[in-house]
Write a protein that holds these residues in place. Sequence first.
Motif, short mmCIF file in Angstrom:
data_model
loop_
_atom_site.label_atom_id
_atom_site.label_comp_id
_atom_site.label_asym_id
_atom_site.label_seq_id
_atom_site.Cartn_x
_atom_site.Cartn_y
_atom_site.Cartn_z
N THR A 186 2.62 20.08 -14.26
CA THR A 186 2.23 20.31 -15.66
C THR A 186 1.12 21.36 -15.73
N ALA A 187 0.08 21.22 -14.87
CA ALA A 187 -1.04 22.18 -14.88
C ALA A 187 -0.55 23.58 -14.52
N ALA A 188 0.38 23.66 -13.59
CA ALA A 188 0.89 24.98 -13.18
C ALA A 188 1.64 25.65 -14.33
N GLU A 189 2.41 24.83 -15.08
CA GLU A 189 3.13 25.40 -16.23
C GLU A 189 2.15 25.91 -17.27
N ASN A 190 1.09 25.11 -17.51
CA ASN A 190 0.08 25.54 -18.51
C ASN A 190 -0.63 26.82 -18.06
N LEU A 191 -0.99 26.86 -16.77
CA LEU A 191 -1.69 28.06 -16.25
C LEU A 191 -0.79 29.28 -16.31
N ILE A 214 0.85 -1.22 0.00
CA ILE A 214 0.00 0.00 0.00
C ILE A 214 0.87 1.25 0.00
N ILE A 215 1.93 1.22 0.78
CA ILE A 215 2.82 2.38 0.84
C ILE A 215 3.45 2.64 -0.51
N GLN A 216 3.82 1.60 -1.19
CA GLN A 216 4.42 1.77 -2.52
C GLN A 216 3.42 2.37 -3.51
N ASP A 217 2.18 1.85 -3.41
CA ASP A 217 1.14 2.40 -4.32
C ASP A 217 0.89 3.88 -4.02
N ALA A 218 0.85 4.22 -2.73
CA ALA A 218 0.60 5.63 -2.36
C ALA A 218 1.72 6.52 -2.83
N GLU A 219 2.96 6.06 -2.75
CA GLU A 219 4.07 6.89 -3.21
C GLU A 219 4.00 7.11 -4.71
N SER A 220 3.61 6.04 -5.41
CA SER A 220 3.53 6.19 -6.88
C SER A 220 2.41 7.17 -7.25
N GLN A 221 1.26 7.08 -6.56
CA GLN A 221 0.15 8.02 -6.85
C GLN A 221 0.54 9.45 -6.50
N ALA A 222 1.26 9.62 -5.38
CA ALA A 222 1.68 10.96 -4.99
C ALA A 222 2.62 11.56 -6.02
N ASN A 223 3.54 10.73 -6.53
CA ASN A 223 4.45 11.24 -7.56
C ASN A 223 3.68 11.64 -8.80
N LYS A 224 2.69 10.82 -9.12
CA LYS A 224 1.87 11.12 -10.31
C LYS A 224 1.12 12.43 -10.13
N ILE A 225 0.54 12.65 -8.94
CA ILE A 225 -0.23 13.90 -8.67
C ILE A 225 0.68 15.11 -8.73
N VAL A 226 1.90 14.96 -8.17
CA VAL A 226 2.84 16.09 -8.19
C VAL A 226 3.21 16.44 -9.61
#
Length: 521
Positions: free
Chosen positions: A50-55, A33-45
């Motif tokens: 990307t969204a911040a650069e576009n904005l 679970i910890i590994q999955d959470a780290e991967s999702q967090a990296n993806k969200i960051v």
Amino acid sequence: MEPTILYIIIAIISLIAGVVAGKFIFAANTKRIIQDAESQANKIVNDANTAAENLKKEKLLEAKEKFVQLKAEHDKELFEKNKKINDAEGRIRQKEQSLNQKIDNLDKQAKENEAIKENLNRQIEVVGQKRNELEKHQEEHIRRLEKISTLSAEEAKAQLLETLKQEAQTSALALQQEIIEEAKLKANKEARKLVIQSIQRTAAEQTIENTVTVFNLETDEIKGQIIGREGRNIRAIEAATGVDLIVDDTPEAIVLSCFDPLRREIARLALQRLVTDGRIHPARIEEVVEKTRKQLEEQVLEIGERTVIELGIHGLHKELVRIVGKMRFRSSYGQNLLMHSREVANLCSIMASELGLNPKLAKRAGLLHDIGKVPDEETELSHALLGAKLAEKYGENPAVVNAIGAHHDEIEMKYVISPVVQACDAISGARPGARREIMQQYLQRIRDLENLALTYSGVEKAYAIQAGRELRVIAEADKLSDAESEKLSFEIAQKIQAEMIYPGQIKVTVIREKRAVNVAR
């Protein structure tokens, strides 16, 4: 060992083994679970970056567009301001040119004015020289005239002025006399017109007051109760009311005699109450007379209030209202004083309106002009002066006070309404029928009225009714038509108006009736 204990030990061992196995499984799941959470967090960051650069790029583009737009608007405003400044500078240059041109014109005009001034000065000098020459010629002419006429200039002037003055005085006197005569003629004509109009617009009833009142009885037996034992009741009534009771052989009647109508009215009402009640004795008489006197005082106040309301007079003092009500029980030469005062008030109002005066003030003075005839206490003053004193005491207008006191010329007339009140008082008292009329004259007038109608052909009968205020004529239907009946009524009215003297007005009614009578047998 027993089987039960063995089973328990086996169960405990199984439980311990299960707990150990669960811990290993939980640790493995937690790591995953910890590994999955780290991967999702990296993806969200990464997505957020990307969204911040576009904005950031979009906002930069919008800021550039806004800058370009604001710069364009600023350039436009600068262009318009520069244009306005240029226009203003152009107008200022035009005004400078116009002012310079006006200054040049003013300089030219000033030079021209100086030239004109010099020319005028030369002309003034010439006129002065000619004036001096003319004065010398005039003095020489005057000396020659004085030498010829043997009179100095001042003497001739005085003589001429005196002659002109005498001629002017003669002309002025003639013109003044002509104006006065014309004014008198016109004033008399207008005065007669006003008086006639005022009389015609005011109709008052004919009234006759006497010094006795007849009290009617149901039977003559009541006379004995009124007289009482040894006359004590009648003496008590006379003492309480101040009225003489005359009990004679007149059937079913007692005569009340007194010069004061108010006392007679109190005696009549008190006697009526006593007779109705049946209890007649001195104590009861005094009680009833006192009650009747109070009741009549209230009635007097009510009559006064009703009179001033009907005449539209406001703000009259309560004591003056009471005096007006008392006039209902006073008479003057047979004429009821309240009726006379009401008539004078209406005449004054009409005449004041025709003359352009204040009709309300005139009506007020007309109503109050005879209040001195009903004093609460006897006095040596005349009724006009006493009335003026009462009106002044209760705060009446000075014009009203003067009109009351001057309506018999006892004081000087200071206001215009004073002669109006005097004239209307004379009109009301002097008109035919206002004062007491002798019975024989009254009966003769009634007979003359009927005989006048009987002189016309086609008249069968004539009756004077309503004390001579209406003439009813019975015409023969066979001799007169409907149209002729109308003509007859008009002719009789015109003849009465031309030949007879009468109070108020007379209504002429012609009745033409055709009857067809048959008898059924």
